[in-house]
Design an enzyme around this catalytic site. Structure first.
Site, PDB file in Angstrom:
ATOM      1  N   SER A 227       0.831  -1.204   0.000  1.00 19.11           N
ATOM      2  CA  SER A 227       0.000   0.000   0.000  1.00 19.11           C
ATOM      3  C   SER A 227       0.866   1.253   0.000  1.00 19.11           C
ATOM      4  O   SER A 227       1.993   1.253   0.490  1.00 19.11           O
ATOM      5  CB  SER A 227      -0.900   0.022   1.231  1.00 19.11           C
TER       6      SER A 227
HETATM    7  N1  SAH Z   1      -1.083  -4.548   4.205  1.00 21.20           N
HETATM    8  C1  SAH Z   1      -0.394  -4.611   2.929  1.00 21.20           C
HETATM    9  C2  SAH Z   1      -1.348  -4.422   1.778  1.00 21.20           C
HETATM   10  C3  SAH Z   1      -1.420  -5.612   0.904  1.00 21.20           C
HETATM   11  S1  SAH Z   1      -2.633  -5.517  -0.375  1.00 21.20           S
HETATM   12  C4  SAH Z   1       0.750  -3.602   2.946  1.00 21.20           C
HETATM   13  O1  SAH Z   1       1.339  -3.425   3.962  1.00 21.20           O
HETATM   14  O2  SAH Z   1       1.093  -3.023   1.922  1.00 21.20           O
HETATM   15  C5  SAH Z   1      -3.977  -6.376   0.366  1.00 21.20           C
HETATM   16  C6  SAH Z   1      -3.785  -7.831   0.675  1.00 21.20           C
HETATM   17  O3  SAH Z   1      -5.043  -8.350   1.096  1.00 21.20           O
HETATM   18  C7  SAH Z   1      -3.353  -8.713  -0.502  1.00 21.20           C
HETATM   19  O4  SAH Z   1      -2.140  -9.338  -0.173  1.00 21.20           O
HETATM   20  C8  SAH Z   1      -4.485  -9.740  -0.620  1.00 21.20           C
HETATM   21  O5  SAH Z   1      -4.041 -11.040  -0.967  1.00 21.20           O
HETATM   22  C9  SAH Z   1      -5.070  -9.715   0.776  1.00 21.20           C
HETATM   23  N2  SAH Z   1      -6.452 -10.214   0.909  1.00 21.20           N
HETATM   24  C10 SAH Z   1      -7.506 -10.034   0.078  1.00 21.20           C
HETATM   25  N3  SAH Z   1      -8.591 -10.668   0.553  1.00 21.20           N
HETATM   26  C11 SAH Z   1      -8.224 -11.256   1.732  1.00 21.20           C
HETATM   27  C12 SAH Z   1      -8.898 -12.064   2.701  1.00 21.20           C
HETATM   28  N4  SAH Z   1     -10.190 -12.420   2.576  1.00 21.20           N
HETATM   29  N5  SAH Z   1      -8.190 -12.482   3.781  1.00 21.20           N
HETATM   30  C13 SAH Z   1      -6.884 -12.168   3.935  1.00 21.20           C
HETATM   31  N6  SAH Z   1      -6.190 -11.417   3.066  1.00 21.20           N
HETATM   32  C14 SAH Z   1      -6.856 -10.963   1.967  1.00 21.20           C
END
Ligand code: SAH
Length: 222
Positions: free
Chosen positions: A69
């Protein structure tokens, strides 16, 4: 987090301060959040080929169609999660969507205990590898469908989502402590940051704030 600070020291403090300045200009004013951003070495969470861009205020690819993010959005989510939290250092927080683990590391600077769940096993493992050298004792990673919350760790003082569902999952509201809050992007094409708070009587209130753009919250695991 001694080793994190040591790693962070490899990147010039000015570059990191510029990122924090940018996040402040965009409106995040909570000094606790700005300090947490300054502490966590974001370059340790991106592919070495992208490390030179790690302190730009942008999302970057982390593989599996997902992104780390934008620092602003990590900071804004943390700021909203902290609001009205009487004693963050005693609070237990669930992050849904670990990705590469960056936001989880930031949240762990701010809250007593952080549980972060990811549904893509390869990313769960990537986060584990990224986080290992930082030795963050109050952060635990879980693998599974975070739309179901994490029953074994509930209840939570706050839940912060990094992926947008069409609605706030009922499991999150159930697993939220009275007095707690959920900070989650909600919507498909037109997403809004949404705050669901539960008062001490257990009554639930919901409000939406700014438009945002997150990856979708998906069910199941891969
Ligand atoms: N927190 C991260 C952002 C990652 S993007 C950062 O520090 O940058 C969002 C993430 O949510 C992705 O890796 C995706 O695989 C995950 N995601 C989507 N749906 C999900 C679910 N139902 N349970 C757990 N993770 C999920």
């Amino acid at each position: 987090m001694k080793s994190a600070t040591a790693i962070a020291g490899l990147v010039s403090a000015r570059v990191r301060d510029r990122m924090v300045d940018r996040v402040r200009e965009l409106g995040v004013r909570d000094p606790r959040v700005l300090e947490a951003l300054r502490q966590v070495p974001r370059h340790a969470f991106v592919d070495p080929a992208l490390a030179s861009r790690a302190y730009e205020d942008t999302a970057l690819p982390i593989g599996h169609g997902q992104t780390i993010s934008q620092p602003y959005i990590v900071a804004r989510t943390a700021e909203l999660a902290l609001q009205d939290c009487a004693d963050p250092k005693q609070a237990k927080v669930l992050e849904v969507g670990t990705g590469c683990g960056y936001a989880a590391a930031v949240l762990a600077q701010l809250f007593g205990t952080v549980i972060s769940i990811e549904r893509v096993r390869a990313l769960h493992e990537l986060a584990r590898n990224n986080l290992r050298p930082l030795r963050i004792a109050n952060l635990r990673l879980a693998f599974g469908d975070g739309a179901l919350g994490v029953v074994g760790e509930a209840p939570f003082d706050a839940i912060a989502a990094a992926a947008a569902g069409e609605e706030v999952p009922a499991a999150w509201i159930e697993q939220l402590k009275p007095g707690g809050r959920i900070v989650a992007p909600v919507g498909v094409d037109d997403q809004r940051m949404t705050i669901v708070s539960k008062d001490t009587q257990g009554r639930v209130q919901r409000r939406t704030t700014e438009p945002v753009r997150f990856v979708p919250l998906r069910g199941g695991t891969v």
